[in-house]
Write a protein that holds these residues in place. Structure first.
Motif, short mmCIF file in Angstrom:
data_model
loop_
_atom_site.label_atom_id
_atom_site.label_comp_id
_atom_site.label_asym_id
_atom_site.label_seq_id
_atom_site.Cartn_x
_atom_site.Cartn_y
_atom_site.Cartn_z
N ASP A 1 5.74 31.46 -0.46
CA ASP A 1 5.87 30.45 -1.50
C ASP A 1 6.42 29.14 -0.96
O ASP A 1 7.30 29.14 -0.11
CB ASP A 1 6.79 30.94 -2.62
CG ASP A 1 6.25 32.14 -3.36
OD1 ASP A 1 5.07 32.48 -3.14
OD2 ASP A 1 7.00 32.74 -4.15
N ASN A 2 5.89 28.05 -1.49
CA ASN A 2 6.44 26.71 -1.24
C ASN A 2 6.48 26.34 0.24
O ASN A 2 7.48 25.84 0.73
CB ASN A 2 7.84 26.63 -1.85
CG ASN A 2 8.19 25.23 -2.27
OD1 ASN A 2 7.32 24.38 -2.40
ND2 ASN A 2 9.46 24.98 -2.51
N GLY B 1 10.10 27.49 2.77
CA GLY B 1 9.44 26.23 3.07
C GLY B 1 10.09 25.49 4.22
O GLY B 1 11.30 25.33 4.26
N LYS C 1 2.90 27.83 -5.18
CA LYS C 1 3.31 26.45 -4.91
C LYS C 1 2.98 26.00 -3.49
O LYS C 1 3.83 25.51 -2.76
CB LYS C 1 4.80 26.27 -5.20
CG LYS C 1 5.16 26.44 -6.65
CD LYS C 1 6.62 26.16 -6.88
CE LYS C 1 6.98 26.36 -8.32
NZ LYS C 1 8.40 26.13 -8.56
#
Length: 198
Positions: A33-34, A9, A56
């Motif tokens: 993810d994220n 992220g 996410k």
């Protein structure tokens, strides 16, 4: 030759660009993810990609995402969308239940029939058969508000109480008519009141 790539992220930048992935045509696993990715997610053609995790993120339009993945990732066998609004489960919304998640799985398998794993769960033969028969009908459709409805109705939440009783500081009585008549049959509410107290 890269086979595995994980992008962590990057919350400092509002713009999320995945254009650089086009240089990795042999990529087999991609973990995104994220990353606060939304419905504007565009992946380049990745013909060898078999594992993709988008957990996410901010994905809400499931059908658009699945159509895009079917086009650009033909070898996809493992997909995980947990933690997105598009994946209805109790982790994202308390309004969702197991039946919502089963419909979601059926629709995803209808759109991506080559998947072997979805959200860390193996795809069963029964799920695959149900997706063939009913998958097209499992899409969750929400009615869209027309511009006339939005313009004509102000942003007020419905309340059954008259407007005079909405303010907490106003302690005025309110008189209204009821549609039903209460006869008190089978009621235990009055059993502790004596006739002399009435």
């Amino acid at each position: 030759m890269e086979k595995y790539l994980s992008l962590s992220g990057n919350h400092s930048s509002n713009k999320r660009s995945l254009e650089g992935l086009s240089a990795f045509r042999s990529l087999e696993e991609l973990i995104l993810d994220n990353n606060q990715l939304g419905d504007d997610l565009v992946l380049p053609g990745l013909p060898r990609l078999h594992t993709l995790t988008l957990n996410k993120n901010r994905i809400t339009d499931l059908e658009n995402l699945l159509d895009h993945l079917a086009e650009v990732t033909p070898a996809l066998e493992y997909l995980s969308l947990l933690g997105n609004v598009a994946c209805p489960n109790e982790l994202v919304s308390l309004e969702k239940d197991e039946e919502d998640y089963k419909r979601y799985r059926c629709f995803v398998l209808y759109k991506l029939p080559n998947l072997r794993f979805l959200d860390a769960q193996k795809v069963t033969r029964q799920e695959r058969e149900e997706a063939l028969v009913r998958g097209a009908f499992m899409k969750v459709v929400k009615p869209k508000a027309s511009s006339e409805d939005v313009a004509s109705s102000p942003e007020h939440h419905y309340t059954p109480l008259p407007s005079a009783s909405r303010e907490l500081t106003s302690h005025q009585g309110v008189l209204g008519k009821c549609r039903y008549v209460y006869y008190g049959k089978n009621s235990e509410g009055n059993r502790f009141i004596r006739d002399d107290q009435l």
